[in-house]
Motif scaffolding. Structure first.
Motif, mmCIF file in Angstrom:
data_model
loop_
_atom_site.group_PDB
_atom_site.id
_atom_site.type_symbol
_atom_site.label_atom_id
_atom_site.label_comp_id
_atom_site.label_asym_id
_atom_site.label_seq_id
_atom_site.Cartn_x
_atom_site.Cartn_y
_atom_site.Cartn_z
ATOM 1 N N GLY A 192 16.098 49.527 35.907
ATOM 2 C CA GLY A 192 15.350 48.933 36.852
ATOM 3 C C GLY A 192 16.220 47.815 37.696
ATOM 4 N N ILE A 193 15.934 47.272 38.697
ATOM 5 C CA ILE A 193 16.639 45.894 39.188
ATOM 6 C C ILE A 193 15.555 44.967 39.933
ATOM 7 N N ASP A 194 16.053 43.865 39.860
ATOM 8 C CA ASP A 194 15.381 42.593 40.142
ATOM 9 C C ASP A 194 15.680 42.457 41.736
ATOM 10 N N GLU A 195 14.997 43.026 42.395
ATOM 11 C CA GLU A 195 14.852 43.188 44.031
ATOM 12 C C GLU A 195 14.965 41.690 44.677
ATOM 13 N N ASN A 196 14.308 40.674 43.863
ATOM 14 C CA ASN A 196 13.851 39.512 44.518
ATOM 15 C C ASN A 196 15.210 38.837 44.175
ATOM 16 N N HIS A 197 15.926 38.846 43.252
ATOM 17 C CA HIS A 197 17.175 38.035 42.895
ATOM 18 C C HIS A 197 18.289 38.554 43.650
ATOM 19 N N LEU A 198 18.341 40.010 44.036
ATOM 20 C CA LEU A 198 19.282 40.534 45.079
ATOM 21 C C LEU A 198 19.223 39.765 46.367
ATOM 22 N N LYS A 199 18.214 39.503 46.698
ATOM 23 C CA LYS A 199 17.834 39.126 48.128
ATOM 24 C C LYS A 199 17.930 37.372 48.256
ATOM 25 N N ILE A 200 17.125 36.883 47.132
ATOM 26 C CA ILE A 200 16.844 35.243 47.280
ATOM 27 C C ILE A 200 18.171 34.622 46.820
ATOM 28 N N ASN A 201 18.881 35.223 45.747
ATOM 29 C CA ASN A 201 20.033 34.476 45.315
ATOM 30 C C ASN A 201 21.188 34.732 45.577
ATOM 31 N N PHE A 286 36.538 42.437 40.622
ATOM 32 C CA PHE A 286 35.157 42.273 40.037
ATOM 33 C C PHE A 286 34.476 41.033 41.047
ATOM 34 N N GLN A 287 33.213 41.313 41.471
ATOM 35 C CA GLN A 287 32.334 40.322 41.994
ATOM 36 C C GLN A 287 31.089 40.175 41.264
ATOM 37 N N PRO A 288 30.646 38.875 40.867
ATOM 38 C CA PRO A 288 29.764 38.617 39.785
ATOM 39 C C PRO A 288 28.371 38.811 40.495
ATOM 40 N N ASP A 289 28.098 38.371 41.834
ATOM 41 C CA ASP A 289 26.819 38.744 42.504
ATOM 42 C C ASP A 289 27.079 39.816 43.335
ATOM 43 N N ILE A 290 26.409 40.810 42.973
ATOM 44 C CA ILE A 290 26.208 42.202 43.764
ATOM 45 C C ILE A 290 25.472 41.990 45.119
ATOM 46 N N GLY A 291 24.415 41.322 45.021
ATOM 47 C CA GLY A 291 23.751 41.243 46.169
ATOM 48 C C GLY A 291 24.480 40.561 47.255
ATOM 49 N N GLU A 292 25.499 39.654 46.834
ATOM 50 C CA GLU A 292 26.270 38.959 47.805
ATOM 51 C C GLU A 292 27.273 39.655 48.503
ATOM 52 N N VAL A 293 27.655 40.746 47.967
ATOM 53 C CA VAL A 293 28.790 41.628 48.351
ATOM 54 C C VAL A 293 27.935 42.833 49.276
ATOM 55 N N ILE A 294 26.780 43.166 49.019
ATOM 56 C CA ILE A 294 26.296 44.520 49.252
ATOM 57 C C ILE A 294 25.613 44.058 50.747
ATOM 58 N N GLN A 295 25.159 42.917 50.617
ATOM 59 C CA GLN A 295 24.497 42.502 51.974
ATOM 60 C C GLN A 295 25.081 42.699 53.398
ATOM 61 N N PRO A 296 26.591 42.257 53.411
ATOM 62 C CA PRO A 296 27.224 42.667 54.798
ATOM 63 C C PRO A 296 27.691 43.849 55.039
ATOM 64 N N LEU A 297 27.458 44.941 53.951
ATOM 65 C CA LEU A 297 28.224 46.174 54.065
ATOM 66 C C LEU A 297 26.959 46.969 55.129
ATOM 67 N N ASP A 298 27.769 48.135 55.605
ATOM 68 C CA ASP A 298 26.885 48.976 56.796
ATOM 69 C C ASP A 298 26.550 50.265 55.915
ATOM 70 N N ILE A 299 27.461 50.788 54.856
ATOM 71 C CA ILE A 299 27.302 51.807 54.247
ATOM 72 C C ILE A 299 27.752 51.663 52.869
ATOM 73 N N VAL A 300 27.046 52.353 51.654
ATOM 74 C CA VAL A 300 27.474 52.178 50.255
ATOM 75 C C VAL A 300 27.978 53.569 49.972
ATOM 76 N N VAL A 301 29.085 53.788 49.269
ATOM 77 C CA VAL A 301 29.562 55.209 49.178
ATOM 78 C C VAL A 301 29.790 55.189 47.517
ATOM 79 N N LEU A 302 29.162 56.472 46.734
ATOM 80 C CA LEU A 302 29.520 56.408 45.522
ATOM 81 C C LEU A 302 30.278 57.968 45.317
ATOM 82 N N PRO A 303 31.740 57.901 45.407
ATOM 83 C CA PRO A 303 32.141 59.165 45.545
ATOM 84 C C PRO A 303 32.872 59.989 43.944
ATOM 85 N N SER A 304 31.935 59.649 43.170
ATOM 86 C CA SER A 304 32.420 60.130 41.751
ATOM 87 C C SER A 304 32.660 61.459 41.564
#
Length: 411
Positions: A192-201, A286-304
Motif C-alpha cells: 500500500g502507499i501513503d497517497e497523502n504523503h506523495l502529494k503533500i510532502n 536515486f531519488q529519495p522522494d518519489i512523489g517529487e519526481v513523479i509529479q512532473p512526469l507525463d507518463i510512467v513506464v515499467l518495461p520489465s
C-alpha cells in the motif's frame, strides 16, 4: 497471556543496504505502524540508502556485518555461492552467531524477513532463538531469475520455518504453491502507499528547468533499480521511434545502480550513444522522494523483461494520476487492466512500447481518463490503511499463536 499494553518487539531482517521495492514497502509500514503496540528494529548487513532513510524517520537499525561477496551475490550464482560458503564458512558462522546473540540479548517477540537471503539465514536464527517468524515475500521464483537449488531451499524453508508467508501478489502466492508450499500458509497482502504523503510532502521536481528543456517537453519516466530485469534497455531502444512521431518527448531513468551490476549502466550508455539519443534521455540516479519526481512526469513506464512481483512504482504513479505503461507479465496484471487504467505491452518489444507511448502523447484525453480510473483502483485495492492493518494483524496473530509474548523470545 499477551498483555494488551505490552509492546511487541519486531526484528525486521533485510539483506539489502539499498532501497528497492521490498525496502520501500517496509519503510511504509514502519512509518505508519501503531507505535503504541509495535516496536521495530531493522537488521541490515551494512549501511546504505536504506539505513539513511531509517535514520530520517527515527526507526532504529542494527548493522550485523555480512561479507560483501554475499551481499553482491546474484540470484543465479547458486553453485558459485556454495563454493563461496564452503570457503568462507567460518565468516558465515560468525555472522549467524552475531545475529543470534543480538536477537537473544534484545528479547524480540517476532522476526520478519523481507528478502530472499534474509529468508534463509533469518529463518535459521529465528528457529534457534525460538522466535515466531513471518516472511514478507516480494519475489516470483522463476527459473529465469533464480537457480533450481535456491528455489528448492526456499521451498523447504518455507514449509518448515515461517508461521505465515505474506505474499505481495496472487502471482507470487501461486508460484509459492507451485513449488510445494501449502496455500494455507500463504496470505496475499498487497503493498500500500501513503497517497497523502506523495502529494503533500512532495515538492515539484522541475526537470524542465533543471535540464534546460522547453516547457512543452513531454516527460516519460522509468522508475526502478538500474538492473537488467527492469528492462531499461527496452525503453532506450524505443526512444528513436517515439521522437520521430513526437519530437518533444524526453525520457528520464530514475533509480540507483544495483550492487554487482555496475556494468549494466555502461551498456545503457552505449545504447544511448549508438542510437544518437543523448539529448533525449537522462539518468538521474536515486531519488529519495518519489512523489517529487513523479509529479512532473507525463507518463510512467515499467518495461520489465522479467516478471514483477508487484510494481510499487506503478501504484505510486497511479495514485498521482499519471498514465502508466508496463510489461504484461507477473503481478503487474493484478494492478493494470489493459486499456482501462493503463496499458500492458508484450515484454521485450520496444516497437510495441513505442506505439503505446505515442498513443498517450498524441491522445492526452485518453491518458487522462485512464489515469482517473487508475487513481480509483489504487484507492480501492492498494490503500495505506489496508496494508498497515494487514501487516499489524499478521504480526499480532503470529504472537497470539504463542499464547504469551515472554515465551516466544529467546531464553
Amino acid at each position: 497471556m499477551l498483555s494488551n499494553n505490552r509492546l511487541i518487539k519486531i526484528a525486521i531482517v533485510d539483506q539489502s543496504p539499498d532501497l528497492g521495492g521490498a525496502e520501500v514497502s517496509i519503510l511504509t509500514f514502519l512509518k505508519n505502524m501503531d507505535r503504541s503496540r509495535f516496536d521495530a528494529t531493522v537488521i541490515l548487513p551494512c549501511k546504505g540508502q536504506f539505513s539513511k532513510m531509517l535514520e530520517m524517520i527515527g526507526i532504529p537499525f542494527k548493522i550485523v556485518h555480512l561479507p560483501m561477496g554475499l551481499i553482491r551475490l546474484k540470484r543465479k550464482e547458486t553453485l558459485k555461492s556454495f563454493f563461496f560458503l564452503f570457503l568462507y564458512i567460518f565468516v558465515i558462522q560468525i555472522f549467524l552467531l552475531r545475529l543470534y546473540l543480538y536477537l537473544k540479548k534484545n528479547h524480540f517477540h517476532l522476526v520478519i524477513t523481507n528478502t530472499i537471503k534474509a529468508h534463509l539465514y533469518g529463518s535459521l536464527v529465528a528457529r534457534f532463538c525460538s522466535i515466531p517468524l513471518l516472511w514478507r515475500f516480494h519475489d516470483i521464483l522463476s527459473f529465469e531469475d533464480f537457480s533450481y537449488t535456491i528455489i528448492r531451499w526456499i521451498a523447504i524453508f518455507g514449509k518448515i520455518f515461517p508461521r505465515k508467508i505474506l505474499a505481495v501478489s496472487r502471482t507470487v502466492g501461486d508460484r509459492l504453491v507451485e513449488i510445494g508450499i501449502e496455500r494455507t500458509k500463504i496470505e496475499i497482502l498487497f503493498n500500500g502507499i501513503d497517497e497523502n504523503h506523495l502529494k503533500i510532502n512532495a515538492n515539484f521536481k522541475d526537470f524542465r528547468k533543471e535540464y534546460g528543456l522547453k516547457n512543452e517537453s513531454k516527460l516519460i519516466g522509468c522508475i526502478g533499480r538500474i538492473i537488467p530485469q527492469k528492462g531499461q534497455k527496452v525503453l532506450l531502444s524505443a526512444i528513436r521511434r517515439v521522437i520521430q512521431e513526437v519530437p518533444e518527448a524526453f525520457f528520464i531513468l530514475i533509480g540507483e545502480i544495483f550492487l554487482g551490476v555496475e556494468g549494466y549502466r555502461k551498456e545503457l550508455l552505449e545504447i544511448i550513444d549508438r542510437n544518437g539519443i543523448e539529448e533525449k534521455v537522462i539518468m538521474v540516479g536515486f531519488q529519495p522522494d518519489i512523489g517529487e519526481v513523479i509529479q512532473p512526469l507525463d507518463i510512467v513506464v515499467l518495461p520489465s523483461i522479467s516478471p514483477e512481483a508487484f510494481g510499487l512504482s506503478l501504484i505510486e504513479a497511479m495514485a498521482l494520476k499519471k498514465p502508466v505503461i508496463a510489461s504484461d507479465i507477473g503481478g503487474v496484471r493484478e494492478i493494470i487492466e489493459d486499456g482501462v487504467n493503463g496499458f500492458l505491452v508484450e515484454p521485450n518489444r520496444p516497437d510495441l512500447l513505442a506505439e503505446r507511448i505515442i498513443d498517450l502523447l498524441k491522445h492526452p484525453d485518453m491518458g487522462y481518463q485512464m489515469a482517473e480510473r487508475a487513481q480509483e483502483r489504487v484507492r480501492e485495492e492498494f490503500s495505506l490503511a489496508k496494508y498497515i492493518s494487514g501487516m499489524e494483524d499478521a504480526c499480532y496473530k503470529a504472537i497470539i499463536k504463542e499464547a504469551r509474548v515472554e515465551g516466544s523470545s529467546c531464553s
